[in-house]
Design a protein around this motif. Structure first.
Motif, PDB file in Angstrom:
ATOM      1  N   PRO A 101     -39.928  23.539  75.430  1.00 30.02           N
ATOM      2  CA  PRO A 101     -39.135  24.002  73.516  1.00 30.02           C
ATOM      3  C   PRO A 101     -38.949  22.568  72.770  1.00 30.02           C
ATOM      4  CG  PRO A 101     -37.941  24.787  75.849  1.00 30.02           C
ATOM      5  CD  PRO A 101     -38.924  24.905  75.925  1.00 30.02           C
ATOM      6  N   LEU A 102     -39.081  22.342  71.395  1.00 27.05           N
ATOM      7  CA  LEU A 102     -38.450  21.686  70.832  1.00 27.05           C
ATOM      8  C   LEU A 102     -37.498  20.193  70.646  1.00 27.05           C
ATOM      9  CD1 LEU A 102     -39.804  19.825  68.294  1.00 27.05           C
ATOM     10  CD2 LEU A 102     -38.860  22.223  66.723  1.00 27.05           C
ATOM     11  N   TYR A 103     -36.450  21.471  71.545  1.00 26.04           N
ATOM     12  CA  TYR A 103     -35.471  20.555  72.024  1.00 26.04           C
ATOM     13  C   TYR A 103     -35.354  20.056  72.602  1.00 26.04           C
ATOM     14  CZ  TYR A 103     -30.447  21.248  72.835  1.00 26.04           C
ATOM     15  OH  TYR A 103     -28.718  20.510  73.122  1.00 26.04           O
ATOM     16  N   GLU A 104     -36.330  20.043  73.645  1.00 24.03           N
ATOM     17  CA  GLU A 104     -36.274  18.895  74.696  1.00 24.03           C
ATOM     18  C   GLU A 104     -37.490  17.530  74.090  1.00 24.03           C
ATOM     19  OE1 GLU A 104     -38.039  21.123  78.344  1.00 24.03           O
ATOM     20  OE2 GLU A 104     -39.414  19.537  78.751  1.00 24.03           O
ATOM     21  N   ALA A 105     -37.923  17.824  73.216  1.00 28.61           N
ATOM     22  CA  ALA A 105     -38.817  16.525  72.139  1.00 28.61           C
ATOM     23  C   ALA A 105     -37.738  15.673  72.041  1.00 28.61           C
ATOM     24  CB  ALA A 105     -39.169  16.632  71.468  1.00 28.61           C
ATOM     25  N   CYS A 106     -36.547  16.461  70.641  1.00 33.97           N
ATOM     26  CA  CYS A 106     -35.238  15.904  70.844  1.00 33.97           C
ATOM     27  C   CYS A 106     -34.981  14.649  71.537  1.00 33.97           C
ATOM     28  CB  CYS A 106     -34.867  16.969  69.420  1.00 33.97           C
ATOM     29  SG  CYS A 106     -35.734  18.445  68.459  1.00 33.97           S
ATOM     30  N   ARG A 107     -34.010  16.036  72.089  1.00 36.20           N
ATOM     31  CA  ARG A 107     -33.478  14.842  73.283  1.00 36.20           C
ATOM     32  C   ARG A 107     -34.076  14.106  73.935  1.00 36.20           C
ATOM     33  NH1 ARG A 107     -29.025  17.234  75.937  1.00 36.20           N
ATOM     34  NH2 ARG A 107     -28.961  15.080  76.821  1.00 36.20           N
ATOM     35  N   ARG A 108     -35.275  13.716  74.147  1.00 28.56           N
ATOM     36  CA  ARG A 108     -36.402  12.885  75.023  1.00 28.56           C
ATOM     37  C   ARG A 108     -36.411  11.278  73.852  1.00 28.56           C
ATOM     38  NH1 ARG A 108     -40.818  14.727  79.013  1.00 28.56           N
ATOM     39  NH2 ARG A 108     -39.358  16.375  80.389  1.00 28.56           N
ATOM     40  N   MET A 109     -36.652  11.721  72.854  1.00 30.01           N
ATOM     41  CA  MET A 109     -36.904  11.165  71.426  1.00 30.01           C
ATOM     42  C   MET A 109     -35.323  10.657  71.388  1.00 30.01           C
ATOM     43  SD  MET A 109     -38.721  12.842  68.929  1.00 30.01           S
ATOM     44  CE  MET A 109     -39.464  12.076  67.823  1.00 30.01           C
ATOM     45  N   LEU A 110     -33.827  11.248  71.525  1.00 28.89           N
ATOM     46  CA  LEU A 110     -33.086  10.660  71.327  1.00 28.89           C
ATOM     47  C   LEU A 110     -32.731   9.705  72.537  1.00 28.89           C
ATOM     48  CD1 LEU A 110     -30.124  13.546  70.021  1.00 28.89           C
ATOM     49  CD2 LEU A 110     -31.625  11.352  69.140  1.00 28.89           C
ATOM     50  N   LYS A 111     -32.380  10.220  73.707  1.00 27.32           N
ATOM     51  CA  LYS A 111     -32.649   9.144  74.511  1.00 27.32           C
ATOM     52  C   LYS A 111     -33.348   8.092  75.000  1.00 27.32           C
ATOM     53  CE  LYS A 111     -31.977  10.617  79.642  1.00 27.32           C
ATOM     54  NZ  LYS A 111     -32.623  11.563  80.604  1.00 27.32           N
ATOM     55  N   THR A 112     -34.398   8.133  74.231  1.00 25.50           N
ATOM     56  CA  THR A 112     -35.427   7.365  74.117  1.00 25.50           C
ATOM     57  C   THR A 112     -35.491   6.069  72.955  1.00 25.50           C
ATOM     58  OG1 THR A 112     -37.452   8.179  73.646  1.00 25.50           O
ATOM     59  CG2 THR A 112     -37.069   7.698  76.447  1.00 25.50           C
ATOM     60  N   ARG A 113     -34.575   6.580  71.993  1.00 27.26           N
ATOM     61  CA  ARG A 113     -34.891   6.237  70.845  1.00 27.26           C
ATOM     62  C   ARG A 113     -36.270   6.009  70.284  1.00 27.26           C
ATOM     63  NH1 ARG A 113     -30.929   0.654  69.294  1.00 27.26           N
ATOM     64  NH2 ARG A 113     -31.549   2.241  67.382  1.00 27.26           N
ATOM     65  N   ALA A 114     -36.960   6.995  70.534  1.00 30.51           N
ATOM     66  CA  ALA A 114     -38.323   6.376  70.293  1.00 30.51           C
ATOM     67  C   ALA A 114     -38.292   7.960  68.930  1.00 30.51           C
ATOM     68  CB  ALA A 114     -38.977   7.483  71.678  1.00 30.51           C
ATOM     69  N   ARG A 115     -38.992   7.061  68.093  1.00 27.57           N
ATOM     70  CA  ARG A 115     -39.244   7.536  66.232  1.00 27.57           C
ATOM     71  C   ARG A 115     -40.409   8.539  66.838  1.00 27.57           C
ATOM     72  NH1 ARG A 115     -38.284   2.713  65.871  1.00 27.57           N
ATOM     73  NH2 ARG A 115     -36.246   1.707  65.375  1.00 27.57           N
ATOM     74  N   ARG A 116     -40.710   8.622  67.435  1.00 25.29           N
ATOM     75  CA  ARG A 116     -41.925   9.498  67.727  1.00 25.29           C
ATOM     76  C   ARG A 116     -42.504   9.968  68.985  1.00 25.29           C
ATOM     77  NH1 ARG A 116     -45.763   7.936  63.556  1.00 25.29           N
ATOM     78  NH2 ARG A 116     -44.132   7.108  62.991  1.00 25.29           N
ATOM     79  N   ILE A 117     -43.212  11.086  69.095  1.00 18.54           N
ATOM     80  CA  ILE A 117     -43.120  11.550  71.237  1.00 18.54           C
ATOM     81  C   ILE A 117     -45.275  12.256  70.782  1.00 18.54           C
ATOM     82  CG2 ILE A 117     -42.249  13.816  70.287  1.00 18.54           C
ATOM     83  CD1 ILE A 117     -41.326  12.925  73.305  1.00 18.54           C
ATOM     84  N   PRO A 118     -45.723  11.724  71.682  1.00 21.45           N
ATOM     85  CA  PRO A 118     -47.204  12.418  71.678  1.00 21.45           C
ATOM     86  C   PRO A 118     -46.657  13.624  72.455  1.00 21.45           C
ATOM     87  CG  PRO A 118     -47.366  10.112  72.956  1.00 21.45           C
ATOM     88  CD  PRO A 118     -45.377  10.599  72.351  1.00 21.45           C
ATOM     89  N   LEU A 119     -47.680  14.844  72.588  1.00 21.53           N
ATOM     90  CA  LEU A 119     -47.489  15.889  72.903  1.00 21.53           C
ATOM     91  C   LEU A 119     -48.284  15.695  74.172  1.00 21.53           C
ATOM     92  CD1 LEU A 119     -46.839  18.741  69.363  1.00 21.53           C
ATOM     93  CD2 LEU A 119     -45.426  17.128  71.238  1.00 21.53           C
ATOM     94  N   ILE A 120     -48.525  16.078  75.022  1.00 20.19           N
ATOM     95  CA  ILE A 120     -49.437  15.879  76.410  1.00 20.19           C
ATOM     96  C   ILE A 120     -49.639  16.858  77.157  1.00 20.19           C
ATOM     97  CG2 ILE A 120     -50.223  13.880  78.696  1.00 20.19           C
ATOM     98  CD1 ILE A 120     -50.109  12.879  76.034  1.00 20.19           C
ATOM     99  N   ASP A 121     -50.859  17.734  76.987  1.00 14.82           N
ATOM    100  CA  ASP A 121     -51.182  18.518  78.097  1.00 14.82           C
ATOM    101  C   ASP A 121     -52.540  18.651  78.986  1.00 14.82           C
ATOM    102  OD1 ASP A 121     -51.272  21.048  78.969  1.00 14.82           O
ATOM    103  OD2 ASP A 121     -52.130  21.959  76.770  1.00 14.82           O
ATOM    104  N   THR A 122     -52.173  19.260  79.946  1.00 14.80           N
ATOM    105  CA  THR A 122     -53.000  18.832  81.591  1.00 14.80           C
ATOM    106  C   THR A 122     -53.452  19.700  81.441  1.00 14.80           C
ATOM    107  OG1 THR A 122     -50.687  18.025  82.143  1.00 14.80           O
ATOM    108  CG2 THR A 122     -52.798  18.015  83.437  1.00 14.80           C
ATOM    109  N   ASP A 123     -54.892  19.668  81.981  1.00 19.12           N
ATOM    110  CA  ASP A 123     -56.045  21.122  81.993  1.00 19.12           C
ATOM    111  C   ASP A 123     -55.669  21.065  83.709  1.00 19.12           C
ATOM    112  OD1 ASP A 123     -59.274  21.805  81.212  1.00 19.12           O
ATOM    113  OD2 ASP A 123     -58.750  21.850  83.006  1.00 19.12           O
TER     114      ASP A 123
END
Ligand code: AMP
Length: 402
Positions: free
Chosen positions: A202-224
């Motif tokens: 969920p996009l909500y999770e990306a937002c929470r992680r960004m707020l927690k770490t003060r990151a202004r951008r977040i990479p989307l990483i998939d695993t094969d």
């Protein structure tokens, strides 16, 4: 709200507010003891005079019925329609973020520049400039893994390193992207947490992680699934997320009608500012000291003239010109690209609904809050908006799962 492509002194500050300012009234504890009764609760109102014939003081029953003064709950605060709409709008946006994924934010087609961790830092700078980008994911080709995100903060760290060890200029020139963590250690800054998120979460999770770490951008990483190898899908920024909300969830953002003054959105005290004559290096030191990504440039009367952003550092050190950072802010800003979008201002009476409207139409990274005279009052960064939209009024328990 204005796009300050017009000079700040011509920019009308703010749209004004149609909304009545509505501060919820604190509920007054009622004084229930009847007039003339001198028996009062000693814990509340001081000593009780003894009545003739009674050894012990009486406690009027009314004192038990008297409501205890409690801190105001969210429902007390939402006593007026504006508050209710605001909360409904915030809940609507949060629900939206929980049912959309980070993948949904990506455009149908996009370009992704990934840099090998073995690349010279000097060369990485040229690649960013040539491609008109300000950050890139790093790839460790030896281990086949994602190795972090290169941002303007990394170049600022290299500058700090050069300032602390000026005799090592030749070495600085030979540093590779893989040395960035060593540079952080050498100058004593905390390494940025390498946070990433799966694109289908969920996009909500990306937002929470960004707020927690003060990151202004977040990479989307998939695993094969079969090989277990990582793939960098893309990078999403706070701006992209807020724009996605603004474009797709207008029915909720339009409910956010409380003035920014009332919801306390942004920073208004201890603002870091500089003048056109400050050196670029001084402004860089300010950004490091305050851990911020932009410094408003003001005149002697505190009127906003411009904004120096962390990304403005990149052209200043093009070609490894670390020793030319003594140039003034005015000189550095005059080198900005012709198509520079301008800075955005708002007044304290502006509201989040109109801020979202501006984000929907333009590439806004922060808003400078000014008064009618263009004097600096505060700054609203995208992280302030994201934080308010996600966290305001949330109980701690509801946040635990993220
Ligand atoms: P940002 O670096 O833009 O994500 O902002 C991080 C936090 O610092 C936010 O709460 C901003 O309101 C605040 N902030 C941004 N710029 C400044 C500044 N020049 N002076 C003081 N605080 C700032």
């Amino acid at each position: 709200m204005d796009d300050s492509r017009t000079p700040p002194d011509q920019a009308a500050a703010g749209t004004g507010s149609e909304a009545a300012t509505a501060s919820p009234q604190a509920s007054q504890p009622s004084t229930a003891s009847s007039a003339g009764n001198s028996n009062t609760d000693p814990n509340l109102n001081g000593p009780l005079p003894l009545r003739p014939g009674h050894e012990l003081p009486f406690v009027a029953p009314s004192s038990y019925l008297r409501p205890k003064p409690t801190s105001r709950t969210m429902s007390d605060k939402m006593s007026n329609p504006l508050d209710k709409d605001q909360m409904q709008g915030l809940r609507g946006v949060r629900e939206f973020l929980k049912v959309r994924t980070s993948y949904d934010v990506l455009p149908l087609s996009f370009r992704l520049v990934i840099l090998d961790n073995d690349l010279l830092i000097r060369k990485s700078l040229n690649i960013l400039i040539q491609n008109g980008i300000v950050s890139a994911p790093l790839w460790d080709s030896r281990n086949g893994t994602f190795a972090g995100l290169l941002t303007s903060t990394d170049y600022i760290n290299v500058i700090q390193y050069y300032c602390q060890f000026p005799h090592e200029i030749d070495q600085v020139d030979q540093f590779r992207l893989s040395s960035l963590r060593d540079i952080e250690r050498a100058i004593g800054v905390l390494p940025l947490e390498t946070v990433s998120v799966h694109p289908m979460r969920p996009l909500y999770e990306a937002c929470r992680r960004m707020l927690k770490t003060r990151a202004r951008r977040i990479p989307l990483i998939d695993t094969d699934d079969e090989t277990g190898r990582e793939t960098v899908v893309s990078v999403i920024t706070q701006y992209r997320i807020l724009k996605f909300i603004a474009v797709n969830n207008e029915q909720h953002t339009m409910l956010l009608k409380k003035p920014v003054r009332e919801i306390g959105l942004g920073t208004y005290n201890d603002l870091a500012t500089a003048t056109m004559n400050s050196s670029v290096l001084d402004v860089i030191h300010l950004m490091v000291k305050y851990n911020i990504s932009a410094v408003p440039i003001v005149d002697k009367d505190n009127r906003v003239l411009n904004l120096f952003e962390a990304v403005d550092v990149i052209p200043c050190i093009k070609g490894g010109a670390y020793d030319e950072l003594t140039a003034t802010v005015g000189e550095a800003l005059s080198q900005r690209a012709e198509d520079f979008a301008g800075i955005y201002t708002c007044s304290e009476e502006d509201r989040l609904d109109s801020i979202f409207e501006t984000i929907r139409k333009s590439r806004v990274h922060r808003l400078i809050v000014v008064d009618d005279d263009s004097r600096l009052k505060g700054i609203i960064s995208l992280s302030d908006i994201l934080k308010y939209v996600l966290l305001y009024g949330e109980e701690e328990d509801d946040l635990q799962e993220y």
